[in-house]
Write a protein that holds these residues in place. Structure first.
Motif, short mmCIF file in Angstrom:
data_model
loop_
_atom_site.label_atom_id
_atom_site.label_comp_id
_atom_site.label_asym_id
_atom_site.label_seq_id
_atom_site.Cartn_x
_atom_site.Cartn_y
_atom_site.Cartn_z
N HIS A 18 -37.04 -40.61 103.97
CA HIS A 18 -36.43 -41.72 104.70
C HIS A 18 -35.09 -42.15 104.10
O HIS A 18 -34.38 -42.95 104.69
CB HIS A 18 -37.39 -42.92 104.72
CG HIS A 18 -38.58 -42.70 105.59
ND1 HIS A 18 -38.54 -42.83 106.96
CD2 HIS A 18 -39.85 -42.35 105.28
CE1 HIS A 18 -39.74 -42.58 107.47
NE2 HIS A 18 -40.55 -42.28 106.46
N ASP A 19 -34.77 -41.60 102.95
CA ASP A 19 -33.55 -42.00 102.25
C ASP A 19 -32.51 -40.88 102.30
O ASP A 19 -31.90 -40.53 101.30
CB ASP A 19 -33.87 -42.37 100.80
CG ASP A 19 -32.70 -43.11 100.15
OD1 ASP A 19 -31.94 -43.75 100.89
OD2 ASP A 19 -32.57 -43.03 98.92
N LEU A 20 -32.37 -40.28 103.47
CA LEU A 20 -31.41 -39.19 103.65
C LEU A 20 -30.00 -39.75 103.72
O LEU A 20 -29.79 -40.88 104.17
CB LEU A 20 -31.72 -38.42 104.93
CG LEU A 20 -33.02 -37.62 104.95
CD1 LEU A 20 -33.29 -37.11 106.35
CD2 LEU A 20 -32.95 -36.46 103.97
N LEU A 23 -25.10 -38.91 107.52
CA LEU A 23 -24.73 -37.89 108.48
C LEU A 23 -25.84 -36.85 108.64
O LEU A 23 -26.14 -36.42 109.77
CB LEU A 23 -23.42 -37.21 108.06
CG LEU A 23 -22.86 -36.18 109.05
CD1 LEU A 23 -22.69 -36.78 110.44
CD2 LEU A 23 -21.53 -35.62 108.54
N LEU A 24 -26.45 -36.47 107.53
CA LEU A 24 -27.57 -35.54 107.61
C LEU A 24 -28.69 -36.13 108.45
O LEU A 24 -29.27 -35.46 109.31
CB LEU A 24 -28.07 -35.21 106.20
CG LEU A 24 -29.31 -34.30 106.12
CD1 LEU A 24 -29.06 -32.97 106.80
CD2 LEU A 24 -29.72 -34.10 104.66
N ASN A 25 -28.98 -37.39 108.24
CA ASN A 25 -30.03 -38.06 109.01
C ASN A 25 -29.68 -38.11 110.49
O ASN A 25 -30.51 -37.84 111.36
CB ASN A 25 -30.23 -39.48 108.47
CG ASN A 25 -31.41 -40.17 109.10
OD1 ASN A 25 -32.52 -39.67 109.08
ND2 ASN A 25 -31.17 -41.33 109.70
N ALA A 26 -28.41 -38.42 110.79
CA ALA A 26 -27.96 -38.50 112.19
C ALA A 26 -28.06 -37.14 112.87
O ALA A 26 -28.47 -37.04 114.03
CB ALA A 26 -26.54 -39.03 112.24
N ALA A 33 -33.71 -34.97 119.41
CA ALA A 33 -33.71 -35.66 120.71
C ALA A 33 -32.51 -35.25 121.55
O ALA A 33 -31.58 -36.02 121.74
CB ALA A 33 -33.71 -37.17 120.49
N PRO A 34 -32.50 -34.02 122.04
CA PRO A 34 -31.34 -33.55 122.82
C PRO A 34 -31.20 -34.27 124.15
O PRO A 34 -32.20 -34.68 124.76
CB PRO A 34 -31.64 -32.07 123.02
CG PRO A 34 -33.13 -31.97 122.93
CD PRO A 34 -33.55 -33.00 121.94
#
Length: 474
Positions: A18-20, A23-26, A33-34
């Motif tokens: 949860h602590d990414l 930008l990597l998280n986004a 979710a395309p």
């Protein structure tokens, strides 16, 4: 003790997930979710690329190298496989020379400006040029004369550049040595390049065409003819926009009859381009143009055209919907909905139907029929637009504008204004002052204000997300 240690480790792993970094998280969420996409890049999540390249790109980190290693060749100067790829592309386009760039068409435009213009050279530029053209001319100090495309006021966009207007400009200023125009427009309007090329030759001028959004034209006789065929001296193609290359992959060409110096262009590219070009991006260019020539690539192009024609035929049955017609690239579909502005329509499509369009303008939205799109996606789009129309929605027309349909009043040279002493002022206090910066919303990257332009009240609606403007110090 063991249970507590296990619990701590488990919590640590959970926290790491949860602590990414943001930008990597986004990007992970983007992949999960395309949306239904009718926008750049045209390959639509890999559906419109060479299958062998798609397989190669799946191992992106394994092939993430640059041109200094592995005997793959170099980009500047072009050697090895890279040189062969550029030469093959030139033969495909019927060009004297083709150059690959990994910084988008921005680098192509900068290189053309830097390699072909100098201080106080007089050139004629379309008002709807991309900001990168302005950036290049700021660097070189060229003196710009402006040609204003036809304005389609009902749609709040620029149309074609009329050849007669170019001839009028050249007739009254014999010092102009170069004409630089954008074709097609962002929304697909097409100018008569053949006639414009004849006029520029008549007045001994060269012609550059930023054909960034017409990269597919060379590969289908169902689309307009490329400016390379119609008589331009240099042409820019954003292959990542519609032709299946990865983002930032572009190329530009010198025509066989062009007097432009290949050596000067190469020198400019050495100064402007990265010294560590991505081989993955270069390979995507090589794969894209070769794929478009193949039987499968031709099928993708024809599907994009057929999908666009399908949409246009079905859109006629939607009561409140209008579609831009005329001399256009039919794969660019600009629409507007009665009683809705473009920004509102875009928001409804995105939030209520999970559809992403290319862009929203004052009046409408731009939809791209790409080589990576499917018929079912267009069927879904038509269904959604019909539902929106049937709801008879309406919204207040906000005082927000996107496309800067303003004739520039230039009082200083681009370079002089950009490097002049400047100050930052509230935008409402900027009226009557001289801009010292380029302000352009992307997309489409057309400038609202440019250095040396007198700021008017008419500019303010286009500056809705700016609080401060840089102006020349008094």
């Amino acid at each position: 003790m063991t249970k507590n240690l296990f619990k701590k480790i488990k919590n640590l792993i959970k926290n790491q997930e949860h602590d990414l970094p943001p930008l990597l998280n986004a990007m992970i969420n983007y992949k999960k979710a395309p949306m239904t996409a009718f926008h750049i890049p045209g390959h639509n999540r890999g559906l419109g690329v060479h299958p062998k390249f798609a397989s190669l790109a799946a191992d992106a980190l394994c092939v993430d190298t640059t041109d200094e290693f592995d005997n793959l060749g170099t980009l500047h100067p072009a050697t090895g496989a890279i040189k062969e790829a550029q030469e093959l592309a030139a033969s495909v386009f019927g060009a004297k020379s083709t150059f690959f760039v990994t910084g988008g068409s921005t680098i192509a435009n900068l290189a053309l400006a830097f390699g072909l213009t100098g201080p106080n050279d007089e050139i004629l530029v379309g008002r709807n040029c991309h900001r990168s053209v302005l950036t290049g001319l700021i660097i070189t100090g060229a003196k710009v004369n402006w040609i204003i495309p036809k304005k389609l006021n009902d749609w709040a966009i620029f149309g074609a550049i009329e050849p007669e207007c170019i001839e009028e400009k050249l007739k009254h200023n014999r010092n102009i040595k170069l004409v630089w125009i954008t074709n097609p427009t962002y929304e697909g309007n097409v100018s008569d390049i053949k006639k414009i090329a004849e006029i520029t030759k008549k007045y001994k001028c060269s012609l550059i065409v930023d054909e960034a959004h017409g990269s597919l034209w060379n590969f289908s006789d169902r689309l307009p003819k490329s400016a390379l065929i119609e008589g331009a001296d240099a042409v820019v193609h954003s292959f990542h926009k519609t032709a299946g290359a990865m983002t930032q992959g572009s190329m530009f060409h010198l025509s066989k009859k062009s007097s432009f110096s290949k050596e000067k262009i190469e020198q400019a590219l050495k100064l402007l381009h990265t010294t560590s070009p991505s081989l993955l991006l270069l390979t995507s260019l090589d794969a894209s143009y070769s794929y478009l020539e193949s039987e499968k690539g031709q099928k993708l192009i024809n599907n994009a055209i057929d999908n666009a024609l399908y949409f246009r035929s079905q859109a006629k049955n939607i009561e409140n919907l209008s579609v831009l017609e005329g001399n256009i690239d039919i794969t660019k579909i600009f629409i507007k909905m009665k009683n809705l502005n473009g920004i509102h329509l875009e928001s409804i499509l995105e939030h209520d139907y999970r559809i992403e369009v290319e862009s929203a303008s004052d009046e409408g939205v731009l939809i791209l029929s790409n080589i990576g799109n499917t018929r079912s996606e267009f069927e879904y789009l038509i269904k959604c637009l019909k539902e929106i129309s049937d709801k008879n929605l309406s919204c207040e027309k906000k005082d927000i504008k996107i496309m800067p349909l303003i004739d520039p009043e230039i009082v200083m040279n681009l370079r002089e204004a950009y490097f002049a002493p400047k100050e930052s002022v509230n935008k409402n206090q900027a009226v009557g002052r001289i801009s010292s910066e380029v302000i352009a919303l992307c997309p489409p990257g057309i400038s609202v204000l440019l250095p040396g332009e007198l700021i008017k009240k008419e500019h303010l609606p286009y500056l809705f997300n700016f609080d401060k403007i840089e102006v020349i110090k008094e």
